[in-house]
Design a protein around this motif. Structure first.
Motif, PDB file in Angstrom:
ATOM      1  N   ALA A   4       0.836  -1.203   0.000  1.00 51.83           N
ATOM      2  CA  ALA A   4       0.000   0.000   0.000  1.00 51.83           C
ATOM      3  C   ALA A   4       0.869   1.250   0.000  1.00 51.83           C
ATOM      4  O   ALA A   4       0.612   2.189  -0.757  1.00 51.83           O
ATOM      5  N   LYS A  49      -4.837  -2.139  -7.247  1.00 52.14           N
ATOM      6  CA  LYS A  49      -5.651  -3.324  -6.931  1.00 52.14           C
ATOM      7  C   LYS A  49      -4.805  -4.374  -6.199  1.00 52.14           C
ATOM      8  O   LYS A  49      -5.261  -4.967  -5.218  1.00 52.14           O
ATOM      9  N   HIS A  50      -3.572  -4.582  -6.657  1.00 52.31           N
ATOM     10  CA  HIS A  50      -2.687  -5.548  -6.012  1.00 52.31           C
ATOM     11  C   HIS A  50      -2.403  -5.139  -4.556  1.00 52.31           C
ATOM     12  O   HIS A  50      -2.271  -5.989  -3.680  1.00 52.31           O
ATOM     13  N   GLU A  52      -4.501  -3.714  -2.775  1.00 51.82           N
ATOM     14  CA  GLU A  52      -5.825  -3.782  -2.165  1.00 51.82           C
ATOM     15  C   GLU A  52      -6.358  -2.413  -1.760  1.00 51.82           C
ATOM     16  O   GLU A  52      -7.190  -2.296  -0.868  1.00 51.82           O
ATOM     17  N   GLN A  55     -10.854  -1.787  -5.512  1.00 56.19           N
ATOM     18  CA  GLN A  55     -11.463  -3.050  -5.926  1.00 56.19           C
ATOM     19  C   GLN A  55     -12.225  -2.789  -7.210  1.00 56.19           C
ATOM     20  O   GLN A  55     -12.510  -1.637  -7.540  1.00 56.19           O
ATOM     21  N   TYR A  65     -14.333   0.710 -10.872  1.00 56.33           N
ATOM     22  CA  TYR A  65     -13.331   0.747  -9.812  1.00 56.33           C
ATOM     23  C   TYR A  65     -13.845   1.584  -8.653  1.00 56.33           C
ATOM     24  O   TYR A  65     -14.482   2.621  -8.852  1.00 56.33           O
ATOM     25  N   ASN A  68     -11.198   0.741  -1.707  1.00 50.82           N
ATOM     26  CA  ASN A  68     -11.355  -0.301  -0.696  1.00 50.82           C
ATOM     27  C   ASN A  68     -11.178   0.394   0.652  1.00 50.82           C
ATOM     28  O   ASN A  68     -10.068   0.533   1.148  1.00 50.82           O
ATOM     29  N   THR A  70     -11.793  -0.382   3.635  1.00 45.43           N
ATOM     30  CA  THR A  70     -11.266  -1.168   4.750  1.00 45.43           C
ATOM     31  C   THR A  70      -9.758  -1.013   4.880  1.00 45.43           C
ATOM     32  O   THR A  70      -9.237  -0.821   5.975  1.00 45.43           O
ATOM     33  N   VAL A  71      -9.050  -1.069   3.762  1.00 46.13           N
ATOM     34  CA  VAL A  71      -7.597  -0.922   3.796  1.00 46.13           C
ATOM     35  C   VAL A  71      -7.220   0.487   4.232  1.00 46.13           C
ATOM     36  O   VAL A  71      -6.288   0.680   5.008  1.00 46.13           O
TER      37      VAL A  71
END
Length: 93
Positions: A4, A49-50, A52, A55, A65, A68, A70-71
């Protein structure tokens, strides 16, 4: 989490995240905001995306797209802990 931070190190990817903060977008809609090739945008999306950070969801012939969240919450929690630890050390606690 390391992926990230690496993904966030690029200004184009940070701009993509800013766009997705406003609303979900297709790759084409994202590409319209940049003066780089669509394959380059696709590569940036792949990295995000990799890591995260985003998504995707197929809707008909389009891929939509979105962030995310949560991350991002995990990153913020980590950053806040890191900041609190640093402040405590500065005060001698």
């Amino acid at each position: 989490m390391n992926l990230a931070f690496k993904a966030l190190s690029d200004p184009t990817r940070r701009q993509i995240l800013d766009l997705l903060k406003e609303r979900d977008l297709t790759a084409g809609e994202i590409a319209d905001h940049f003066h780089i090739s669509k394959p380059s945008i696709s590569q940036h999306l792949k990295i995000l995306k990799h890591a995260e950070l985003i998504q995707d969801e197929k809707k008909g012939q389009y891929i939509i797209y979105s962030l995310n969240t949560t991350v991002f919450q995990d990153l913020m929690n980590w950053a806040l802990k890191f900041t609190r630890t640093g402040q405590q050390e500065e005060r001698g606690n």
